[in-house]
Design a protein around this motif. Sequence first.
Motif, PDB file in Angstrom:
ATOM      1  N   LEU A 196      -7.322   0.312   2.100  1.00  0.00           N
ATOM      2  CA  LEU A 196      -6.995  -0.016   3.492  1.00  0.00           C
ATOM      3  C   LEU A 196      -8.243  -0.001   4.359  1.00  0.00           C
ATOM      4  CD1 LEU A 196      -4.883  -0.565   5.682  1.00  0.00           C
ATOM      5  CD2 LEU A 196      -4.594   1.923   5.918  1.00  0.00           C
TER       6      LEU A 196
ATOM      7  N   ALA B 110      -2.691  -3.610   1.424  1.00  0.00           N
ATOM      8  CA  ALA B 110      -3.349  -2.474   0.770  1.00  0.00           C
ATOM      9  C   ALA B 110      -2.445  -1.870  -0.296  1.00  0.00           C
ATOM     10  CB  ALA B 110      -3.721  -1.415   1.806  1.00  0.00           C
TER      11      ALA B 110
ATOM     12  N   LEU C 194      -1.569  -2.957   6.001  1.00  0.00           N
ATOM     13  CA  LEU C 194      -0.920  -1.833   5.333  1.00  0.00           C
ATOM     14  C   LEU C 194      -0.146  -2.315   4.101  1.00  0.00           C
ATOM     15  CD1 LEU C 194       0.455   0.116   8.432  1.00  0.00           C
ATOM     16  CD2 LEU C 194      -1.487   0.762   7.015  1.00  0.00           C
TER      17      LEU C 194
END
Length: 277
Positions: A266, A145, A142
Amino acid sequence: MTNSRLNQNQTQKSTTLFNSNPVLRKVSKSNEVAGSSSCATYKGILAKTLYFLATTVIGFALFLILSPMLAFGQHIQVEMFDFYIPQAIAAGAAILVGLITPFIAVLARRTTPITGTLYTLSQGVLLASISVFYHGRYSELLIWAAVITLVIVFSMLLLFTSGKIKANDKFKAVITTLFLSTIGISLISLIAFLIPATRAYVMILAGNPIFGIVMSIIFIVIAALFLISDFQVIRETVENQRPKSDEWAVSFGLAFTVIWLYFKVLDLLMRIYDMKN
């Protein structure tokens, strides 16, 4: 002076790529010219864009805080993916909000401050649900990304401001072709899946990690190109002195593209991670 400004608006409107982002479409069709004290500014658009991105983070944090309270009732586990029904309902509600609010923003532009906020909050909830349902398996991804998305956004902004990429008719044709091609592939795959004789081939293709990675890369390229058209709309919104109220729609349009790009980045990282493990 006003007539020349209106003529300039009409001339630029015919050559600018507005149809790329539906959230911005109604802004491009407006011929309104505000007074000098109430027109849109780059500073105002930046502030509102940061607001929408911040509400995404708030939605993320809220779901992380509330998810332990929703961990009751029936528990479902499929391999490393597990959740409680109340948590799934909350994530499902976020998906529904994320599907509906952009359409409302397009049809009723004045609702953008509210619908845009609901949309970005819902996307934050979805991101948090990935972390919760997989027990932090993708938590590091996360962050990566987000870093990669910021790099892409600033790179495209640099290419746009330097004039190396322009939102002209040729550019419009390229991203339209790419976008329609991906939709065509998706429709063909769906039809083939519904046909018993070809369903097995679709399942094999869908289960191929290389195919998934290639499709993710294509969507990332498309999302990055959409940023150019968003920057063009922002430039014309300011230079054509459109009303300050248009800042909300323009900012949401840019935030919408950035969030879409983030999800695609992601998705690519998750596919690579799963293939390696």
